[in-house]
Design an enzyme around this catalytic site. Structure first.
Site, mmCIF file in Angstrom:
data_model
loop_
_atom_site.group_PDB
_atom_site.id
_atom_site.type_symbol
_atom_site.label_atom_id
_atom_site.label_comp_id
_atom_site.label_asym_id
_atom_site.label_seq_id
_atom_site.Cartn_x
_atom_site.Cartn_y
_atom_site.Cartn_z
ATOM 1 C CB CYS A 9 -4.119 -48.785 -17.557
ATOM 2 S SG CYS A 9 -2.756 -48.511 -16.407
ATOM 3 C CB CYS A 32 4.228 -46.728 -17.251
ATOM 4 S SG CYS A 32 3.105 -47.678 -18.293
#
Length: 125
Positions: free
Chosen positions: A104, A35
């Site tokens: 994350c 990402c």
């Protein structure tokens, strides 16, 4: 932003402990090649405890929020406890994350562990 908890939104809009730390005791940068999120974490240690965390993150709202929450979570913790911090604990601390954003919380946990490893290697030098 509707897919995120109120805590994710709050920490994204008003991040805590963001910024540079002069002369940190340990630091590390981790990134997610899929990402593109990137987190740099800097720590100050006293008596084998984290006394200060600063971070710089480029990424999506949950990447910034998990950086902020993780920095608050671990302040005051001993190094061994921080090393045991899991992505699940960080995700839970922000009120949960959508499955496609769990990475994350992985970034924050990995960066903290790497900063501690850097701190320990500096002490041995």
């Amino acid at each position: 932003m509707a897919a995120y908890s109120d805590l994710v939104v709050e920490h994204f809009q008003h991040p805590r402990n963001a910024g540079e730390m002069p002369d940190p005791d340990g630091e590390a940068t981790k990134s997610n090649p899929v990402c593109g999120d990137r987190m740099r974490v800097m720590i100050r240690v006293a008596d084998d405890r984290i006394v200060e965390v600063r971070w710089q993150t480029r990424g999506c709202p949950p990447a910034i929020a998990t950086s902020s929450v993780a920095s608050e979570m671990v302040t005051g913790w001993d190094l061994e406890r921080v090393e045991e911090l899991t992505r699940e604990a960080i995700a839970e601390a922000v009120g949960g994350l959508p499955k496609d954003k769990v990475h994350c919380s992985v970034l924050a946990a990995d960066a903290l562990r790497a900063a501690i490893a850097d701190y320990r290697s500096r002490r041995q030098a």
